[in-house]
Scaffold this motif. Structure first.
Motif, PDB file in Angstrom:
ATOM      1  N   SER A 177       0.823  -1.213   0.000  1.00  0.00           N
ATOM      2  CA  SER A 177       0.000   0.000   0.000  1.00  0.00           C
ATOM      3  C   SER A 177       0.853   1.258   0.000  1.00  0.00           C
ATOM      4  O   SER A 177       0.428   2.308  -0.490  1.00  0.00           O
ATOM      5  CB  SER A 177      -0.946   0.002   1.208  1.00  0.00           C
ATOM      6  N   PHE A 179       3.633   1.660  -1.740  1.00  0.00           N
ATOM      7  CA  PHE A 179       3.964   1.886  -3.140  1.00  0.00           C
ATOM      8  C   PHE A 179       2.734   2.321  -3.932  1.00  0.00           C
ATOM      9  O   PHE A 179       2.840   3.113  -4.868  1.00  0.00           O
ATOM     10  CB  PHE A 179       4.550   0.604  -3.748  1.00  0.00           C
ATOM     11  N   GLU A 180       1.569   1.792  -3.572  1.00  0.00           N
ATOM     12  CA  GLU A 180       0.346   2.179  -4.272  1.00  0.00           C
ATOM     13  C   GLU A 180       0.086   3.674  -4.155  1.00  0.00           C
ATOM     14  O   GLU A 180      -0.419   4.307  -5.081  1.00  0.00           O
ATOM     15  CB  GLU A 180      -0.854   1.405  -3.721  1.00  0.00           C
ATOM     16  N   LYS A 282       2.984  -7.058  -9.015  1.00  0.00           N
ATOM     17  CA  LYS A 282       2.475  -5.784  -8.514  1.00  0.00           C
ATOM     18  C   LYS A 282       3.629  -4.830  -8.189  1.00  0.00           C
ATOM     19  O   LYS A 282       3.590  -3.641  -8.525  1.00  0.00           O
ATOM     20  CB  LYS A 282       1.622  -6.037  -7.265  1.00  0.00           C
ATOM     21  N   HIS A 285       5.209  -3.289 -11.450  1.00  0.00           N
ATOM     22  CA  HIS A 285       4.436  -2.237 -12.116  1.00  0.00           C
ATOM     23  C   HIS A 285       4.317  -0.974 -11.255  1.00  0.00           C
ATOM     24  O   HIS A 285       4.367   0.141 -11.774  1.00  0.00           O
ATOM     25  CB  HIS A 285       3.064  -2.767 -12.510  1.00  0.00           C
ATOM     26  N   LEU A 286       4.165  -1.130  -9.953  1.00  0.00           N
ATOM     27  CA  LEU A 286       4.094   0.050  -9.090  1.00  0.00           C
ATOM     28  C   LEU A 286       5.443   0.766  -9.038  1.00  0.00           C
ATOM     29  O   LEU A 286       5.496   2.004  -9.006  1.00  0.00           O
ATOM     30  CB  LEU A 286       3.657  -0.344  -7.681  1.00  0.00           C
ATOM     31  N   SER A 287       6.523   0.003  -9.052  1.00  0.00           N
ATOM     32  CA  SER A 287       7.854   0.615  -9.039  1.00  0.00           C
ATOM     33  C   SER A 287       8.131   1.343 -10.345  1.00  0.00           C
ATOM     34  O   SER A 287       8.859   2.342 -10.366  1.00  0.00           O
ATOM     35  CB  SER A 287       8.927  -0.457  -8.805  1.00  0.00           C
ATOM     36  N   LYS A 289       5.947   3.037 -11.953  1.00  0.00           N
ATOM     37  CA  LYS A 289       5.290   4.334 -11.807  1.00  0.00           C
ATOM     38  C   LYS A 289       6.113   5.279 -10.933  1.00  0.00           C
ATOM     39  O   LYS A 289       6.287   6.462 -11.251  1.00  0.00           O
ATOM     40  CB  LYS A 289       3.906   4.148 -11.202  1.00  0.00           C
ATOM     41  N   VAL A 777      -4.310  -2.771 -10.499  1.00  0.00           N
ATOM     42  CA  VAL A 777      -2.902  -2.460 -10.732  1.00  0.00           C
ATOM     43  C   VAL A 777      -2.771  -1.475 -11.878  1.00  0.00           C
ATOM     44  O   VAL A 777      -2.051  -0.492 -11.800  1.00  0.00           O
ATOM     45  CB  VAL A 777      -2.110  -3.745 -11.047  1.00  0.00           C
ATOM     46  N   VAL A 780      -3.796   2.006 -10.898  1.00  0.00           N
ATOM     47  CA  VAL A 780      -2.767   2.659 -10.089  1.00  0.00           C
ATOM     48  C   VAL A 780      -1.610   3.102 -10.958  1.00  0.00           C
ATOM     49  O   VAL A 780      -1.122   4.210 -10.875  1.00  0.00           O
ATOM     50  CB  VAL A 780      -2.255   1.694  -8.988  1.00  0.00           C
ATOM     51  N   VAL A 781      -1.179   2.202 -11.861  1.00  0.00           N
ATOM     52  CA  VAL A 781      -0.029   2.497 -12.695  1.00  0.00           C
ATOM     53  C   VAL A 781      -0.324   3.633 -13.665  1.00  0.00           C
ATOM     54  O   VAL A 781       0.554   4.387 -14.045  1.00  0.00           O
ATOM     55  CB  VAL A 781       0.371   1.219 -13.484  1.00  0.00           C
TER      56      VAL A 781
END
Length: 799
Positions: A177, A179-180, A282, A285-287, A289, A777, A780-781
């Protein structure tokens, strides 16, 4: 091999300018390998650089925070330091830009991401992120994305993340969360908490690196042949990082962690959470962003096979034209109407002329050709046009199932339990073709009890008697692959039969091929029939039976693929229609009537079959990445060769069924009989070499059957026969196409198929529920622009 293919692909006639550039390159680097090492000014970094220089085999580019900190002994023509502050994304980008300019197009051979951040107090990076996580993980991730393409042309490329060797007892990313939300101040931890813990931050960063290593291995390794690994630093292991870079052993495996015991490299046993594919996906892809990382389009090495090149050149334009026509004219039933096309005046004139010419030709030359073809080649069999797979009414189906299940219950109650000394095998489609011969081969060893999933028990009984099946060790069970309810009932019956005995093998073989079918036929669950029988029902069956395999000493799941689903071959890439799932819009929309195809477009019988095989092959790789390390189950796919006399071709014209085996036997050398094909599938289940997971098994050389004395003398090892045949010892791990290896497609396929079938999969990491909602995901991205979506698009196209 891959290196030979790469050389042939890149070779061109020399030019004067290129010769000059080559001389400059030779003057700068000679024949030395090129290494990029961050934190080269640290204690471990300087010792590693010195060891590399002492060999005389390397030129090292070192990322340093301060050149003045470097030992004077490192003043060497083969060491080039550039400033790199891992506390700043801008500095990382500038460092990578300097590396790209300095290497002059020479391939990178090693990238070593070392970042010894050891602060105990909370500190913020220049980009507003917690310092330990940015320095130890986010900046190395960004650097990897920027430099990865430089490794792809090396014949011995290695990428290593250095970890501090902690046991990760307190590492816990939870749902990421932190990173989100962008991981910006005041968020201090990846799990979203604001209470800083330096020890946990370091362990979290190490866990992130290990998750990234495993994810990059699954996403890229089989496409670019880069070996991804971690190195756990332990006390007294200062020479270990040099060994990972220099020792040939460091390139033998990818996706693992190394440590050094003072004498040699040792592979580390990782905890279950480092193999959590959902969390890794996850995290990746969050990293992306957070760092705005740009990952390269994978360079897929294509075979220089001249046959494939010629066929590809001829068919490429036609394939593109046919696909555009299918998409435009047939539209997306159940999703959208056909595209509204507004032609220009010129296009209207051309279209009218084309229709006029086509009308005349169709009613003159075309009509004569049709009559001649029918007389010379024969008519299509009726079942080819209506489908050879019999439809049964729902009422009859329920009555039949009730009768069969009652009969099975009575018969099995009289039987003793399965011999505990024998391995337990489930095979679908056991009453004919490949399944029949495989079941027979398994039974003849005396080592297996085989459960055959069939839809016609009377036929199975006749086949078993004809072939001499050992009925004490063979149990036929009713299973209608056209019905999810029947599949679930079958799995229930398997569990009742086996008791506490684990299931050792699951063979997903059953399939239907209806290439001439002019319209989609529907399963009992309202899905297109070919896709449900060939893929969706097997998907559901694996999800249910996997739990019963956990206690087996050697559990294996194999799916029968096809050359037609692998488009890096002549059969898969040169014959229209080509297997292509596109964005899986048909699955995403629920894949219920009237949606006919996985990609959401109009129905083509041959493509439905090819797409289903592509789905099976993608699934095999995905299940390997998601479950193998933590369950021990070996997931694989295999292609037994072209079984030219298989009942699979029963819907072809009589001339085709007569002459196709002759053509495959004497022209291409690719003929494989049912018996030999059954031996191959049996080998994947029996041979100790086939315990390996994540593999697409094939056989090299010519087939043994029907090739005369020459084949017998060579044991079937006839070179240049198309790679269809070969004996027991010619089994090999075949290359897979970019479509098959696309991990992003795997995630989509798994999520959508789970919803369609209602499958309930076991936990990938014991005690941890980790599921990824792709829409969440992607949402968020996508927050700050299209870069990540562009990256995903490129990854799909590149694969």
């Amino acid at each position: 091999t891959a290196s030979a293919f790469q050389f042939m692909k890149n070779w061109k006639l020399p030019s004067r300018s290129k010769a000059k550039a080559k001389k400059v390159l030779q003057d700068r680097f000679g024949d030395k390998k090129l290494v990029v090492l961050t934190a080269a000014d640290s204690e471990l970094g300087q010792k590693t650089v010195q060891s590399l220089l002492d060999t005389g085999d390397y030129h090292v580019i070192g990322g340093v925070s301060c050149k003045e900190n470097l030992d004077s002994s490192l003043q060497n023509d083969n060491f080039t330091p550039f400033l790199c502050d891992l506390d700043s994304f801008e500095s990382v980008r500038e460092f990578c830009s300097e590396v790209e300019g300095f290497r002059l197009g020479k391939s990178l051979d090693r990238l070593v991401c070392h970042a010894p951040a050891s602060e105990d107090q909370l500190k913020w990076s220049q980009d507003g992120h917690e310092h330990i996580m940015q320095t130890n993980f986010l900046s190395p991730l960004l650097m990897t994305g920027l430099l990865l393409s430089g490794l792809e042309d090396s014949v011995d490329a290695r990428l290593t993340f250095v970890c501090d060797g902690s046991d990760s007892k307190i590492a816990d990313l939870k749902d990421l969360s932190g990173f989100e939300g962008g991981f910006q101040e005041p968020v201090t931890m990846a799990d979203g908490t604001n209470e800083f813990n330096a020890d946990k931050a370091r362990e979290d960063a190490d866990l992130c690196k290990k998750l990234l290593t495993h994810f990059l291995h699954e996403k890229y390794h089989k496409l670019n042949y880069v070996s991804f690994s971690n190195f756990d630093v332990t006390s007294g292991a200062n020479n270990g990082l040099f060994q990972v870079i220099n020792d040939p052993k460091g390139a033998q495996k990818s996706g693992i962690s190394w440590t050094f015991d003072g004498e040699k490299l040792v592979e580390c046993k990782e905890t279950a959470k480092t193999y959590d594919l959902d969390t890794a996906y996850k995290l990746f892809h969050l990293s992306q962003k957070i760092t705005d990382a740009e990952w390269p389009q994978v360079k897929v090495v294509n075979s220089p096979c001249p046959t494939l090149k010629v066929i590809g050149a001829i068919t490429k334009g036609q394939v593109k034209k046919q696909e555009l026509k299918r998409m435009r004219e047939l539209g997306r039933p159940g999703i959208s109407e056909p595209e509204e096309f507004k032609p220009t005046r010129r296009q209207k004139v051309v279209a009218f002329a084309d229709k006029s010419v086509s009308f005349v030709l169709r009613n003159t030359v075309g009509r004569v050709a049709k009559v001649a073809t029918s007389r010379l080649l024969g008519e299509f069999p009726e079942e080819a046009l209506t489908g050879s797979f019999d439809d049964i009414s729902d009422a009859d189906m329920r009555e039949l199932e009730a009768e069969v299940f009652a009969q099975i219950t009575q018969e099995e109650a009289k039987k003793e339990v399965v011999d505990p000394e024998k391995k337990l095998v489930v095979i679908t489609g056991a009453s004919s073709g490949l399944g029949r011969k495989t079941a027979l081969a398994l039974l003849r060893t005396g080592e297996y009890h085989v459960i055959g999933a069939v839809r016609d028990l009377d036929k199975m009984e006749a086949v078993a008697e004809l072939d001499g099946f050992d009925m004490d060790n063979f149990t036929p069970m009713y299973c209608e692959m056209n019905s999810f309810e029947s599949v679930r009932e079958f799995c229930k019956n398997v569990d009742e039969l086996r008791g506490d005995k684990p299931l050792d093998r699951l063979i997903c073989n059953a399939g239907v091929y209806q290439p001439s079918l002019r319209y989609a036929k529907w399963s009992k669950d309202g899905h297109e029939q070919t896709m449900q029988i060939n893929f969706l029902s097997h998907f559901l069956m694996i999800s249910i039976l996997m739990n019963s395999m956990s206690k087996s000493d050697d559990p294996r799941v194999t799916m029968v693929g096809s050359v037609t689903g692998n488009d890096n071959t002549v059969g898969g890439g040169g014959v229209y229609p080509i297997a292509d799932l596109h964005d899986l819009d048909g699955f995403k929309a629920g894949f219920e009537k009237p949606i006919e195809m996985a990609d959401g477009y109009g129905f083509i019988g041959a493509k439905a079959y090819k797409d289903s095989k592509l789905c099976l092959m993608v699934l095999g790789n995905f299940l390997h990445a998601k479950y193998h390390e933590n369950t021990g189950i070996a997931f694989s796919t295999m292609y037994p060769g072209c079984i030219a006399e298989s009942p699979l071709f029963r819907e072809k014209r009589a001339w085709f069924r007569k002459f196709f085996p002759v053509f495959m036997r004497f022209i291409t050398g690719g003929f494989v009989g049912e018996h030999e094909a059954g031996q191959r599938l049996f080998q994947v289940m029996h041979d100790p070499r086939c315990r390996k997971s994540g593999v697409y098994w094939s056989w090299n050389g010519g087939p043994r059957e029907g090739r005369g004395a020459e084949a017998l003398e060579k044991g079937g090892q006839i070179s240049g026969s198309g790679g269809a045949g070969g004996g027991w010892n010619s089994i090999f791990e075949n290359d897979q196409s970019g479509k098959v290896l696309n991990i992003d497609t795997g995630f989509k396929l798994f999520e959508y198929a789970t919803k369609i079938t209602g499958a309930e999969w076991p936990e990938a990491v014991p005690g941890v529920e980790t599921t990824v909602d792709l829409s969440r995901v992607i949402d968020v991205v996508d927050i700050n622009g299209a870069n990540i979506m562009q990256t995903n698009k490129n990854a799909t196209v590149g694969a």
